[in-house]
Design a protein around this motif. Structure first.
Motif, PDB file in Angstrom:
ATOM      1  N   HIS A 148     -36.457  14.057  -3.280  1.00 36.13           N
ATOM      2  CA  HIS A 148     -35.913  15.031  -2.556  1.00 36.13           C
ATOM      3  C   HIS A 148     -34.693  14.356  -1.536  1.00 36.13           C
ATOM      4  O   HIS A 148     -34.824  14.730  -0.328  1.00 36.13           O
ATOM      5  CB  HIS A 148     -36.829  15.970  -1.823  1.00 36.13           C
ATOM      6  CG  HIS A 148     -36.332  17.051  -1.062  1.00 36.13           C
ATOM      7  ND1 HIS A 148     -36.586  17.964  -0.191  1.00 36.13           N
ATOM      8  CD2 HIS A 148     -35.260  18.148  -1.657  1.00 36.13           C
ATOM      9  CE1 HIS A 148     -35.952  18.735   0.329  1.00 36.13           C
ATOM     10  NE2 HIS A 148     -34.988  19.128  -0.614  1.00 36.13           N
ATOM     11  N   ILE A 149     -33.971  13.815  -1.930  1.00 32.22           N
ATOM     12  CA  ILE A 149     -32.764  13.126  -1.294  1.00 32.22           C
ATOM     13  C   ILE A 149     -31.641  13.970  -1.060  1.00 32.22           C
ATOM     14  O   ILE A 149     -30.623  14.266  -1.828  1.00 32.22           O
ATOM     15  CB  ILE A 149     -32.278  11.706  -1.881  1.00 32.22           C
ATOM     16  CG1 ILE A 149     -33.690  10.798  -1.998  1.00 32.22           C
ATOM     17  CG2 ILE A 149     -31.329  11.136  -1.014  1.00 32.22           C
ATOM     18  CD1 ILE A 149     -33.409   9.450  -2.810  1.00 32.22           C
ATOM     19  N   THR A 150     -31.427  14.366   0.158  1.00 29.90           N
ATOM     20  CA  THR A 150     -30.535  15.470   0.556  1.00 29.90           C
ATOM     21  C   THR A 150     -29.309  14.777   1.244  1.00 29.90           C
ATOM     22  O   THR A 150     -28.220  15.452   1.306  1.00 29.90           O
ATOM     23  CB  THR A 150     -30.853  16.714   1.130  1.00 29.90           C
ATOM     24  OG1 THR A 150     -31.660  16.169   2.515  1.00 29.90           O
ATOM     25  CG2 THR A 150     -32.097  17.298   0.470  1.00 29.90           C
ATOM     26  N   GLN A 151     -29.370  13.673   1.703  1.00 31.42           N
ATOM     27  CA  GLN A 151     -28.213  13.071   2.658  1.00 31.42           C
ATOM     28  C   GLN A 151     -28.464  11.592   2.657  1.00 31.42           C
ATOM     29  O   GLN A 151     -29.589  11.052   2.387  1.00 31.42           O
ATOM     30  CB  GLN A 151     -28.330  13.627   3.981  1.00 31.42           C
ATOM     31  CG  GLN A 151     -29.577  13.476   4.829  1.00 31.42           C
ATOM     32  CD  GLN A 151     -29.355  14.122   6.099  1.00 31.42           C
ATOM     33  OE1 GLN A 151     -28.370  14.586   6.506  1.00 31.42           O
ATOM     34  NE2 GLN A 151     -30.445  14.236   6.744  1.00 31.42           N
ATOM     35  N   SER A 152     -27.358  10.921   2.608  1.00 29.21           N
ATOM     36  CA  SER A 152     -27.234   9.352   2.853  1.00 29.21           C
ATOM     37  C   SER A 152     -26.047   8.965   3.610  1.00 29.21           C
ATOM     38  O   SER A 152     -25.005   9.514   3.201  1.00 29.21           O
ATOM     39  CB  SER A 152     -27.617   8.640   1.526  1.00 29.21           C
ATOM     40  OG  SER A 152     -27.379   7.280   1.727  1.00 29.21           O
ATOM     41  N   ASP A 153     -25.959   8.067   4.098  1.00 33.38           N
ATOM     42  CA  ASP A 153     -24.865   7.658   5.095  1.00 33.38           C
ATOM     43  C   ASP A 153     -24.299   6.474   4.239  1.00 33.38           C
ATOM     44  O   ASP A 153     -23.322   6.011   4.458  1.00 33.38           O
ATOM     45  CB  ASP A 153     -25.144   7.186   6.517  1.00 33.38           C
ATOM     46  CG  ASP A 153     -25.341   8.192   7.272  1.00 33.38           C
ATOM     47  OD1 ASP A 153     -24.974   9.362   7.321  1.00 33.38           O
ATOM     48  OD2 ASP A 153     -26.343   7.903   8.405  1.00 33.38           O
ATOM     49  N   HIS A 154     -25.064   6.080   3.409  1.00 33.77           N
ATOM     50  CA  HIS A 154     -24.783   4.932   2.477  1.00 33.77           C
ATOM     51  C   HIS A 154     -24.029   5.435   1.016  1.00 33.77           C
ATOM     52  O   HIS A 154     -24.697   5.730   0.111  1.00 33.77           O
ATOM     53  CB  HIS A 154     -25.827   3.998   2.302  1.00 33.77           C
ATOM     54  CG  HIS A 154     -25.437   2.689   1.557  1.00 33.77           C
ATOM     55  ND1 HIS A 154     -25.984   2.312   0.138  1.00 33.77           N
ATOM     56  CD2 HIS A 154     -24.864   1.705   1.955  1.00 33.77           C
ATOM     57  CE1 HIS A 154     -25.612   1.102   0.012  1.00 33.77           C
ATOM     58  NE2 HIS A 154     -24.727   0.557   1.183  1.00 33.77           N
ATOM     59  N   PHE A 155     -22.638   4.990   1.039  1.00 27.00           N
ATOM     60  CA  PHE A 155     -21.933   5.810  -0.238  1.00 27.00           C
ATOM     61  C   PHE A 155     -22.453   5.173  -1.407  1.00 27.00           C
ATOM     62  O   PHE A 155     -22.753   6.135  -2.478  1.00 27.00           O
ATOM     63  CB  PHE A 155     -20.470   5.474  -0.145  1.00 27.00           C
ATOM     64  CG  PHE A 155     -19.401   5.784  -1.410  1.00 27.00           C
ATOM     65  CD1 PHE A 155     -19.351   7.291  -1.522  1.00 27.00           C
ATOM     66  CD2 PHE A 155     -19.366   4.716  -2.185  1.00 27.00           C
ATOM     67  CE1 PHE A 155     -18.695   7.639  -2.863  1.00 27.00           C
ATOM     68  CE2 PHE A 155     -18.534   5.192  -3.417  1.00 27.00           C
ATOM     69  CZ  PHE A 155     -18.458   6.539  -3.689  1.00 27.00           C
ATOM     70  N   PRO A 156     -22.772   3.871  -1.601  1.00 25.95           N
ATOM     71  CA  PRO A 156     -23.467   3.689  -2.969  1.00 25.95           C
ATOM     72  C   PRO A 156     -24.579   4.265  -3.239  1.00 25.95           C
ATOM     73  O   PRO A 156     -24.873   4.425  -4.438  1.00 25.95           O
ATOM     74  CB  PRO A 156     -23.430   2.070  -2.826  1.00 25.95           C
ATOM     75  CG  PRO A 156     -22.661   1.497  -1.841  1.00 25.95           C
ATOM     76  CD  PRO A 156     -22.515   2.930  -0.808  1.00 25.95           C
ATOM     77  N   THR A 157     -25.424   4.211  -2.007  1.00 24.61           N
ATOM     78  CA  THR A 157     -26.878   5.278  -2.412  1.00 24.61           C
ATOM     79  C   THR A 157     -26.383   6.806  -2.820  1.00 24.61           C
ATOM     80  O   THR A 157     -27.053   7.224  -3.922  1.00 24.61           O
ATOM     81  CB  THR A 157     -27.455   5.242  -1.221  1.00 24.61           C
ATOM     82  OG1 THR A 157     -27.696   3.761  -0.902  1.00 24.61           O
ATOM     83  CG2 THR A 157     -28.807   6.145  -1.622  1.00 24.61           C
ATOM     84  N   ARG A 158     -25.434   7.232  -2.292  1.00 22.00           N
ATOM     85  CA  ARG A 158     -25.310   8.599  -2.716  1.00 22.00           C
ATOM     86  C   ARG A 158     -25.009   8.673  -4.262  1.00 22.00           C
ATOM     87  O   ARG A 158     -25.045   9.396  -4.944  1.00 22.00           O
ATOM     88  CB  ARG A 158     -24.155   9.294  -1.637  1.00 22.00           C
ATOM     89  CG  ARG A 158     -24.715   9.367  -0.604  1.00 22.00           C
ATOM     90  CD  ARG A 158     -23.625  10.684   0.213  1.00 22.00           C
ATOM     91  NE  ARG A 158     -22.370   9.795   0.123  1.00 22.00           N
ATOM     92  CZ  ARG A 158     -21.837   9.158   1.446  1.00 22.00           C
ATOM     93  NH1 ARG A 158     -22.342   8.705   2.123  1.00 22.00           N
ATOM     94  NH2 ARG A 158     -20.398   8.894   1.032  1.00 22.00           N
TER      95      ARG A 158
END
Length: 225
Positions: A148-158
């Motif tokens: 349930h990953i809805t946000q990340s500040d890390h572009f490669p992760t997104r």
């Protein structure tokens, strides 16, 4: 490092930095009515929360809920030497350096059976996950079965999570779906979970589903099964 989710429920949260990916990870601490603690899926960084955990009570069991979530077992066992280790049967071969008190299946151990139900998710032998349900707080614990990953500040992760079908929504990732060898067995386990009527869902990776857990679970697996 600990965050309280309910009267008898806490979460330890961290970011696991893998090559190119910043992965949110979570373990859970449940305090039983008798005062003992169950530590689910301890993080590799469990030492950072050790004093906070000790302040809550005595850790009586350390549980690895699937074949993947075992990296924190050895440090947790050193920090809480009086606790018994539990994990899927296959983890004994994967971690011969550890001594397990019992293997997880559909039957809850007597230590927690008065308050916690569980179901082994069949049909995924490379994961061998066990889901747990804390009846007093109506909380379902899932590990790698759903993200349930809805946000990340890390572009490669997104980017990676979008490609994995696990960004911005609750449900199984593409990797998890690829591990499903027997969808009927997975579906039977999900039906058990739905019968518990969970309100909250705590996942190992991503945001906690604070309400409407039963509907979220049903919707997530309607697309898969």
């Amino acid at each position: 490092m600990l965050r309280q989710l309910d009267q008898a429920l806490w979460a330890a949260e961290d970011t696991l930095k893998l090559p190119g990916i910043h992965f949110p990870v979570r373990s859970a601490v449940v305090r039983l009515q008798g005062g003992g603690l169950i530590l689910f899926s301890p993080l590799p960084s469990v030492e950072q929360a050790a004093e906070e955990i000790r302040a809550l009570g005595e850790v009586r069991a350390i549980v690895a809920p699937n074949l993947m979530h075992h990296l924190g077992l050895a440090p947790a066992a050193r920090l809480f030497p009086g606790a018994r280790l539990y994990g899927p049967r296959g983890l004994r071969e994967k971690r011969p350096d550890l001594t397990f008190a019992g293997a997880l299946d559909d039957a809850p151990d007597p230590l927690w059976s008065a308050e916690i139900d569980q179901v082994a998710v069949g049909g995924m032998p490379r994961l061998d996950e066990v889901a747990f349900f804390h009846r007093p707080t109506k909380t379902l614990f899932l590990w790698d079965l759903c993200f349930h990953i809805t946000q990340s500040d890390h572009f490669p992760t997104r980017l990676f999570m979008r490609l994995n079908g696990a960004y911005g929504r609750f449900g199984p990732s593409r990797v998890a779906r690829s591990l499903m060898r027997d969808c009927a067995a997975v579906g039977a386990a999900v039906e058990r979970m739905l019968a518990w009527a969970p309100e909250r869902i705590v996942v190992a990776h991503g945001d906690v589903v604070e309400r409407g857990g039963q509907a979220a679970l049903e919707s997530a697996f309607a697309r898969v099964l």
